[in-house]
Scaffold this active site. Sequence first.
Site, short mmCIF file in Angstrom:
data_model
loop_
_atom_site.label_atom_id
_atom_site.label_comp_id
_atom_site.label_asym_id
_atom_site.label_seq_id
_atom_site.Cartn_x
_atom_site.Cartn_y
_atom_site.Cartn_z
N LYS A 1 8.45 10.62 9.42
CA LYS A 1 8.55 11.50 8.25
C LYS A 1 7.57 12.66 8.30
CE LYS A 1 10.06 7.77 5.27
NZ LYS A 1 9.89 6.62 6.17
N MET B 1 0.32 -1.65 3.77
CA MET B 1 0.80 -0.56 2.90
C MET B 1 0.03 -0.49 1.57
SD MET B 1 4.87 -0.78 3.62
CE MET B 1 5.00 -2.53 3.94
N ASP C 1 8.80 5.86 15.80
CA ASP C 1 8.39 6.01 14.41
C ASP C 1 7.05 6.71 14.26
OD1 ASP C 1 10.51 4.93 13.23
OD2 ASP C 1 9.59 3.01 12.71
N1 SAH Z 1 5.46 -3.21 11.67
C1 SAH Z 1 4.11 -2.79 11.41
C2 SAH Z 1 3.86 -2.53 9.95
C3 SAH Z 1 4.65 -1.38 9.40
S1 SAH Z 1 4.31 -1.10 7.71
C4 SAH Z 1 3.15 -3.83 11.97
O1 SAH Z 1 3.58 -4.90 12.37
O2 SAH Z 1 1.95 -3.56 12.02
C5 SAH Z 1 3.08 0.14 7.78
C6 SAH Z 1 1.75 -0.42 7.41
O3 SAH Z 1 1.18 -1.12 8.51
C7 SAH Z 1 0.70 0.61 7.06
O4 SAH Z 1 0.85 1.07 5.73
C8 SAH Z 1 -0.57 -0.16 7.26
O5 SAH Z 1 -0.82 -1.00 6.18
C9 SAH Z 1 -0.22 -1.04 8.44
N2 SAH Z 1 -0.72 -0.48 9.71
C10 SAH Z 1 0.00 -0.11 10.77
N3 SAH Z 1 -0.80 0.34 11.77
C11 SAH Z 1 -2.06 0.24 11.30
C12 SAH Z 1 -3.35 0.54 11.84
N4 SAH Z 1 -3.50 1.04 13.08
N5 SAH Z 1 -4.44 0.32 11.07
C13 SAH Z 1 -4.32 -0.18 9.83
N6 SAH Z 1 -3.13 -0.48 9.27
C14 SAH Z 1 -2.02 -0.28 9.98
#
Ligand code: SAH
Length: 454
Positions: A62, A168, A42
């Site tokens: 995307k 998000m 992803d």
């Molecule tokens: N499954 C992922 C979340 C996916 S949704 C998890 O467990 O982390 C995507 C959201 O995750 C982003 O919009 C952001 O809010 C958060 N996110 C993912 N990686 C991040 C990072 N390195 N720093 C800050 N937010 C992050």
Amino acid sequence: MTATETGKKGYVYIIGAGPGDPELLTVKARRVLLEADVILYDDLVSLELVDQFRGQKIYTGKRKDSHHFEQEEINREIVRHALQGKIVARLKGGDPFVFGRGGEEIDEMRKNGVRYEIIPGITAAYGASAYTEIPLTMRKISSSVAFCTGHPVSSIQVPDADTLVYYMVASTVHDVLDAVAARGRSPETRVAVVQNATRYNQQVFTGTLDEFRRRQRAVYSPALLIIGDNISRFIADNWYSKKRKVLVTGGEEKRYSSRECVTLNVPCRQVEGADLELLRRSFDDIRSYSMLLFQNKFAVKYFFKYLFEGGRDVRHLAHNRICTTGQAAASELQQYGVIPDLTLDSEGCGDIIALFREHGITGESILLPGSNLHDEFLVGGLQSLGNRVTPLCVYRHGAQELEQSIDFDFIDEIFFASPSCVRNFSTMFAAIPVRITVTCADHPTGEEYRKVFG
Ligand code: SAH
């Protein structure tokens, strides 16, 4: 057709890749990724991480310039590979079950009788918490924590927990803050926004609920919003921010102590990954292909480089129909004296397949020179029109892919491992900001650096 009907033993691992730092992958995830035949990854999974594994890589995010996968299509791809008997790694940012749609993917596996297992990952909240020194719970201050989503606006909830972590939020920070204030949280409640947690370009902003509501600052994805009085006043000065951020070429990151530095690996090699054995065989058997399909100018450039290096010239391709998608590939071909038989003007893979259908191209044996990240969707689509398709890796992505994403504002030092690293780097980046320290591995590398950037 289910797995039992085909009699094949495909297997799917749904894996959490962690929040960004490639070392935050679990030992188990690493073991299965080393075995995987196919890796579907992803947006939030770093290329630096994916690049370490030899399986076929399929990007399902995307990003611009690449096919945009919808969730149903991703599900179908996972199942399709599994039914071919492959070991499939489905690699997702953070943890698959925290806003990760892992649930939908396992439904699909169950429906198709595909065996699977799930390997948890470090979710963004844990990464951000550790790398910015924000404990999610704290004795006497916070005894509960809730993970929430800021998107879509209609789904924003404010649970009754001491610490709130919103995922998000890039476009909805103010909606979330208003909702939190409306629930009666004090204007003095501490707030932090953490962007790019655990990556070299991690950034954190803090203040009170009231200050954040009045401030209009853009928040860039990926970002988390954390709310709660467990956020200390000193987190801008966290342990991670104190490390030197070093961009390392040539895979030499071991030169830097991980206690002092965070390294970002830029391979700076575009061609080393070409599949030389398959290239040699393809050139020998070039007449067994009725068509050569070039999707971009790099495919053309490297294909001809190897053709010429092997002592052949364009006459060797006299019997092949030559097709390009897009004008850039067509102009590159003309530089080698070749006018394509067919140039399809298309945007994205879906279009290419439709255009092939329109032109009634079927029963062809197509050689598809391209990168290590060839597009399975395109290959599958052309095959479904009754063509035989052979992808041929003539260059690797690596550095090319990183081009837009390196933010030099966060880099303190660049290490060049060899003169060719300097040259490749200069094809991607015209200049290096003077603020950045440049270190060269040896004298010839230093000479090259002065010649190219001096
Ligand atoms: N499954 C992922 C979340 C996916 S949704 C998890 O467990 O982390 C995507 C959201 O995750 C982003 O919009 C952001 O809010 C958060 N996110 C993912 N990686 C991040 C990072 N390195 N720093 C800050 N937010 C992050």
